[in-house]
Design an enzyme around this catalytic site. Structure first.
Site, PDB file in Angstrom:
ATOM      1  N   LYS A  26       0.855  -1.206   0.000  1.00  0.00           N
ATOM      2  CA  LYS A  26       0.000   0.000   0.000  1.00  0.00           C
ATOM      3  C   LYS A  26       0.878   1.239   0.000  1.00  0.00           C
ATOM      4  O   LYS A  26       2.054   1.202   0.388  1.00  0.00           O
ATOM      5  CB  LYS A  26      -0.939   0.034   1.212  1.00  0.00           C
ATOM      6  CG  LYS A  26      -0.260   0.032   2.604  1.00  0.00           C
ATOM      7  CD  LYS A  26       0.113   1.396   3.149  1.00  0.00           C
ATOM      8  CE  LYS A  26       0.773   1.304   4.523  1.00  0.00           C
ATOM      9  NZ  LYS A  26       1.565   2.460   4.923  1.00  0.00           N
ATOM     10  N   ASP A  57      -2.270  -1.381  10.655  1.00  0.00           N
ATOM     11  CA  ASP A  57      -2.524  -1.407   9.208  1.00  0.00           C
ATOM     12  C   ASP A  57      -3.138  -2.723   8.726  1.00  0.00           C
ATOM     13  O   ASP A  57      -3.521  -2.842   7.567  1.00  0.00           O
ATOM     14  CB  ASP A  57      -1.209  -1.221   8.421  1.00  0.00           C
ATOM     15  CG  ASP A  57      -0.692   0.204   8.507  1.00  0.00           C
ATOM     16  OD1 ASP A  57      -1.412   1.070   9.020  1.00  0.00           O
ATOM     17  OD2 ASP A  57       0.445   0.428   8.048  1.00  0.00           O
TER      18      ASP A  57
HETATM   19  O1  C5P Z   1       0.413  -1.154  14.800  1.00  0.00           O
HETATM   20  P1  C5P Z   1       1.837  -1.255  14.357  1.00  0.00           P
HETATM   21  O2  C5P Z   1       2.608  -2.276  15.141  1.00  0.00           O
HETATM   22  O3  C5P Z   1       1.986  -1.440  12.882  1.00  0.00           O
HETATM   23  O4  C5P Z   1       2.485   0.160  14.675  1.00  0.00           O
HETATM   24  C1  C5P Z   1       3.873   0.333  14.798  1.00  0.00           C
HETATM   25  C2  C5P Z   1       4.149   1.515  15.703  1.00  0.00           C
HETATM   26  O5  C5P Z   1       3.692   2.707  15.077  1.00  0.00           O
HETATM   27  C3  C5P Z   1       3.406   1.471  17.027  1.00  0.00           C
HETATM   28  O6  C5P Z   1       4.146   0.773  17.989  1.00  0.00           O
HETATM   29  C4  C5P Z   1       3.284   2.938  17.371  1.00  0.00           C
HETATM   30  O7  C5P Z   1       4.461   3.402  17.956  1.00  0.00           O
HETATM   31  C5  C5P Z   1       3.162   3.605  16.022  1.00  0.00           C
HETATM   32  N1  C5P Z   1       1.768   3.936  15.653  1.00  0.00           N
HETATM   33  C6  C5P Z   1       1.112   4.975  16.318  1.00  0.00           C
HETATM   34  N2  C5P Z   1      -0.169   5.290  15.989  1.00  0.00           N
HETATM   35  C7  C5P Z   1      -0.819   4.624  15.020  1.00  0.00           C
HETATM   36  C8  C5P Z   1      -0.178   3.583  14.305  1.00  0.00           C
HETATM   37  C9  C5P Z   1       1.127   3.258  14.651  1.00  0.00           C
HETATM   38  O8  C5P Z   1       1.693   5.588  17.215  1.00  0.00           O
HETATM   39  N3  C5P Z   1      -2.080   4.974  14.734  1.00  0.00           N
END
Ligand code: C5P
Length: 297
Positions: A11, A136
């Site tokens: 994406k 995501d």
């Molecule tokens: O959810 P995911 O593990 O892909 O996200 C990676 C990091 O990105 C999270 O640990 C967080 O620090 C940050 N993040 C965030 N807010 C979001 C998505 C991701 O702070 N909405």
């Protein structure tokens, strides 16, 4: 059915607004997700016990920390399945590039195992599991052009799907999403109720005027986090704009920088110019909701 071979698509974020820090440590987002036809292959093979993974890319772990394994384990627990699965990933999506490769692999594993194990959960039934794996991941159950709200895990398909040619420049500087968000916190001024993304959604997407509402709020933070990237982005952006990109932006938390073009010949010219300037570059097409579904069935 002994196994399945699936495509796991990348994406880009056509726009991304960070509204503020939430109580759960995540950030409240508004984003437009767009799948593109650049993809990894994910092969699932039934095995009597255990979940294993094999990936040919040096930066992808071949152990239980791999998000694809976590997805399979989570679904196995949820559906009380005893048998195991061997997952093989052929990587083409750049790793840690803001293109959602790991999240896409996880969603593809959920969709594939739902079929392989005949669970009948479907996209709706998988959504709750998907959001526990990463912000995501739920988007990749859906695909196409979609609005992402909350942590990015509340996704709504857009009626008008964006069509175009995407040129991706890969600066080869892996960026940690968490680190970029932390940088962003330092600069974040809480917003009342920004609505640039909503303006975009409410306009006719084919009208060129809509694109000027889109930007990525993480871009500045990513460039502070990786000063070497800042110099490259300046050059990449200049080429994309010169060749007529409707939109030139960082994807997610980077470091991939992309241009969206209406016409294939402009995209090809941008690709050649970036390659001649020494950048690793690839070209893809946007993948609509319909085509995403068909590609996975
Ligand atoms: O959810 P995911 O593990 O892909 O996200 C990676 C990091 O990105 C999270 O640990 C967080 O620090 C940050 N993040 C965030 N807010 C979001 C998505 C991701 O702070 N909405």
């Amino acid at each position: 059915m002994k196994g399945l071979r699936l495509r796991s698509f990348a994406k880009v974020n056509l726009g991304l607004e960070v509204l503020g820090l939430r109580d759960d440590g995540y950030h409240e987002l508004r984003t437009i997700f767009q799948t593109i036809d650049l993809h990894d292959d994910v092969v699932l093979r039934r095995q009597p016990r255990g979940v294993t993974v094999r990936c040919d890319h040096p930066l992808v772990p071949n152990d239980p920390t791999n998000l694809a394994v976590r997805a399979a384990e989570a679904l196995r627990r949820h559906a009380r399945i005893r048998e195991g699965v061997a997952i093989e990933i052929v990587k083409r999506i750049p790793v840690a590039g803001g293109l959602g490769g790991g999240s896409s692999n996880a969603a593809t594993v959920l969709l594939g195992l739902d079929r392989l194990w005949r669970l009948g959960l479907g996209r709706d039934g998988l959504h709750r599991l998907a959001r526990t794996l990463g912000a995501d991941v739920p988007f990749f159950l859906l695909g196409g052009t979609a609005l992402g709200l909350a942590r990015g895990d509340e996704v709504y398909p857009l009626w008008r799907q964006v069509q175009g040619h995407v040129v991706l420049a890969l600066p080869g500087i892996p960026l940690s999403t968490a680190a970029v968000f932390r940088r962003q916190d330092a600069a974040l001024t809480p917003r009342e109720n920004s609505s640039r993304i909503f303006y975009f959604v409410s306009r006719d997407l084919e009208g060129e005027g809509a694109w000027r509402f889109l930007a990525n709020d993480l871009e500045e933070a990513a460039l502070v986090e990786a000063p070497a990237l800042a110099r490259q982005v300046q050059r990449i952006r200049a080429v994309l704009v010169r060749e007529g990109a409707r939109l030139a932006a960082l994807s997610g938390s980077g470091s991939t920088y992309f241009g969206l073009f209406s016409e294939a010949h402009r995209a090809r010219r941008a690709q050649s110019a970036l390659a001649a300037a020494g950048f690793e570059v690839c070209r893809a097409r946007t993948l609509s909701l319909d085509r995403y579904r068909r590609a996975q069935s």
